[in-house]
Enzyme design. Sequence first.
Site, PDB file in Angstrom:
ATOM      1  NE  ARG A 128      -3.563  -0.096   2.520  1.00  0.00           N
ATOM      2  CZ  ARG A 128      -4.377  -0.356   3.540  1.00  0.00           C
ATOM      3  NH1 ARG A 128      -4.562   0.553   4.490  1.00  0.00           N
ATOM      4  NH2 ARG A 128      -4.995  -1.507   3.628  1.00  0.00           N
ATOM      5  CG  HIS A 183      -6.411  -1.105  -5.547  1.00  0.00           C
ATOM      6  ND1 HIS A 183      -5.199  -1.514  -5.056  1.00  0.00           N
ATOM      7  CD2 HIS A 183      -6.787  -0.064  -4.760  1.00  0.00           C
ATOM      8  CE1 HIS A 183      -4.839  -0.758  -4.035  1.00  0.00           C
ATOM      9  NE2 HIS A 183      -5.797   0.136  -3.838  1.00  0.00           N
ATOM     10  CE1 TYR A 197     -20.814  16.411 -13.186  1.00  0.00           C
ATOM     11  CE2 TYR A 197     -19.692  16.389 -11.053  1.00  0.00           C
ATOM     12  CZ  TYR A 197     -20.865  16.464 -11.799  1.00  0.00           C
ATOM     13  OH  TYR A 197     -22.070  16.606 -11.170  1.00  0.00           O
TER      14      TYR A 197
END
Length: 821
Positions: free
Chosen positions: A30, A76, A120
Amino acid sequence: MRNGKIEHMTLEQIMGDRFGRYSKSIIQERALPDIRDGLKPVQRRILFAMNKDGNTYDKGFRKSAKSVGNVMGNFHPHGDSSIYEALVRLSQDWKLREPLIEMHGNNGSMDGDPPAAMRYTEARLSKIAGLMLQDIDKDTVEMALNFDDTEKEPTVLPARIPNLLVNGATGISAGYATEIPTHNLSEVLDALIYLIKHPTASLDKLMEFIPGPDFPTGGIIQGIDGIRKAYQTGRGRVVVRAKTEIETLRGGRQQINVTEIPYEVNKAQLVKRINDLRLAKKVEGIAEARDETDRSGLRIAIELKRGANANGILNYLLKNTDLQINYNFNMVAIDDQRPMRVGLKRILTSYLEFQKEIIRRRTQYNLTKAQQRLHIVEGLIKALSILDKVIKTIRASKNRKDAKENLVKEYNFTPEQAEAIVTLQLYRLTNTDVTELEKEQEQLNSRINEYQLILTNENELAKVLTKEIRAIKKEFGNPRRTKIENHVEKLEIDTKVTVANEDVVVLVSHAGYIKRSSIRSFKASEAEENGLREDDYPLLIQQTNTLSHLFMFTNLGHIIYRPIHEIADARWKDTGEHISQTIGLADNEEIIKAMIFDKLDQPGTIIMGTSDGQVKQTAFNDYKPGSRYKSHASVAIKLRDNAQVVNVDYYEPTNENCSLLTISRQGYAVRYDVADVPVTGIRTAGVRAINLKDDDQVADQILVKDGQDIAVITQRGAFKEMPVDEIEVGARARRGELVLRRLKSHPHEIADFLAYDPDYQGAFEAITNRPAFQDIMATDHHLSSIKSNGTFVIDTDTQGEPVKLRLKQTNILTEEPVSQS
């Protein structure tokens, strides 16, 4: 429970085991980058998924939400917000030196603004990101099953650019953190090329190519020693400051323009901090701070007031805002499955070894493919040479499978060659095609020889790697943005920048109260309305300004320092703050002298007299305040048992005709030259001033000038004036001569005395131990002889015994202050 059996474990064992697994997971999977490709797992998965999906620089943009969904669903299994944040960071050109993702839409800003929602924005891999994934389809890296064993994902990317150094890394895991700065791609590639040819290159030699980090936001790095230490050990600290220039505006005013700020500094908070300092009046001279950043680039304009000290203000802002920061290297990366703190050469060496392995695996893959194709081509050429027999055999066969078997059996073709022959199209049976096959055979043989040479010869492998690195530099190299300076510049802050130059009145009282008031507040009140208790009185009332410095000396040999601007501002009628609010004094300790100086760099000395007859002279500069002056008093003199300081004076050698006068309680006076007192350090006791009798002690010690007069007050309330010249200048450490007439019954003792100019027409003020205050007019008394006891001016039964005598000021705003140095 394990394998159907219940295990008995302590809570400590369970917690240790589980946390160990958790720590291993977040360290490896991580938070920390791999030393080879410089990527954390989430970043690697984002790039791999987008590349696999064909979302590359040469194709159109796609919704970020689609890329995030692919990453989350296939590789993931974590929150979409964390994946999107990682994707956005890969696109931010103020965070990464070479962004790996291009994004359309709002991807955040240097002001800390969040990006638009992923529904967006649109994203695709950048062109340079293609180098991170180049040749991944040629078995160059190990592939592992994903979380649900449905697909394979790379454990590391081929990373044809040294991404760990170029784009840096930051992260926090369990017990480890990493902070690797960004670097210039061209410089790192040059260092790699040199290291290929010179594997034993020293760090200093490598730093000729990589002098230091190169931040995307530019700026100036100071401290080459810190960089070298970081490159040597993996840890180090440098100073990063903004790039600034001072511009002269119309009307003679100046403006500080900031065009580059330190790495990862929030621009909006920086501008707010500057304006907060201005509004809080922590710094004087700033009219306004504006963010004028536009499409042409970053720009912060700090407009100054007329006459402001531009360089002084800039130094203050560098020291007190994020215009200058400390950057701490902590170069930790995953190296061979373990977190390691690594230096520059280790990173470069590991990257080169990895790239050599990539080229070997790619070459082996290409070699295998070329050998397989050569085998087919040779079969086709052989088939065309016996074409009629081949056709006859195929026509005589029952089916495709039988045809292949017959070709293998009759003409010794391999199964692969037989497959190619039976799938051969009729138009290929031309003479031209034979020529092309022979030409391809020649090319394949040449390529196979080349591949085999690369695999067997390290020098050839190094040539290939060097050539590819040079090609990358030619296409993607760009100039350095961050300037590097060898030494950290020490910032000197001029007090005039931080403090408004304002005239004030300062009061220090006998009981330990201090305050400063504006001239306006002082003028609006009567001088006696000073807010002090009835049993308290001022030791110092003086007009000064906020840039000056106050020194207070105690009877127990301590010195207390306060810049005038740090003294609490109060109305003249208010009491002010007590010194014990910040500095602890002993129960029997009190302030006996306060002096104000315009500056801390004074040429003179401080002279102290003690009750046991010692005198000490120390350079004023030795009393310069330390960093703890706000909460601690400093030692000014080493006192002997039960001795106390009776007076303190400031002396400059330019003071002509000056001498020291020490008078004991019993009236013995010694006058001697200041030069007879050696200049010693702070923690010394001084030298003998007067030879006291066993039952005597010093009443006071003062600086006197030739031609002055002395006013004396005794414990019985008698007052007299006499010329100082009647006491001859001699050697110190004598018993001295009497300045009182000794009485057998109830003799007079000196309570206090002072020197004054003969033309003084004002009043003296005698203070008793009650305290009571008695004015004594200078014109009411005539000069007495040295043996006189004077005339009684105070009734000790009703007013108390005199303890202090001083000149009384009438208007400090017009008269020369007594304590002014």
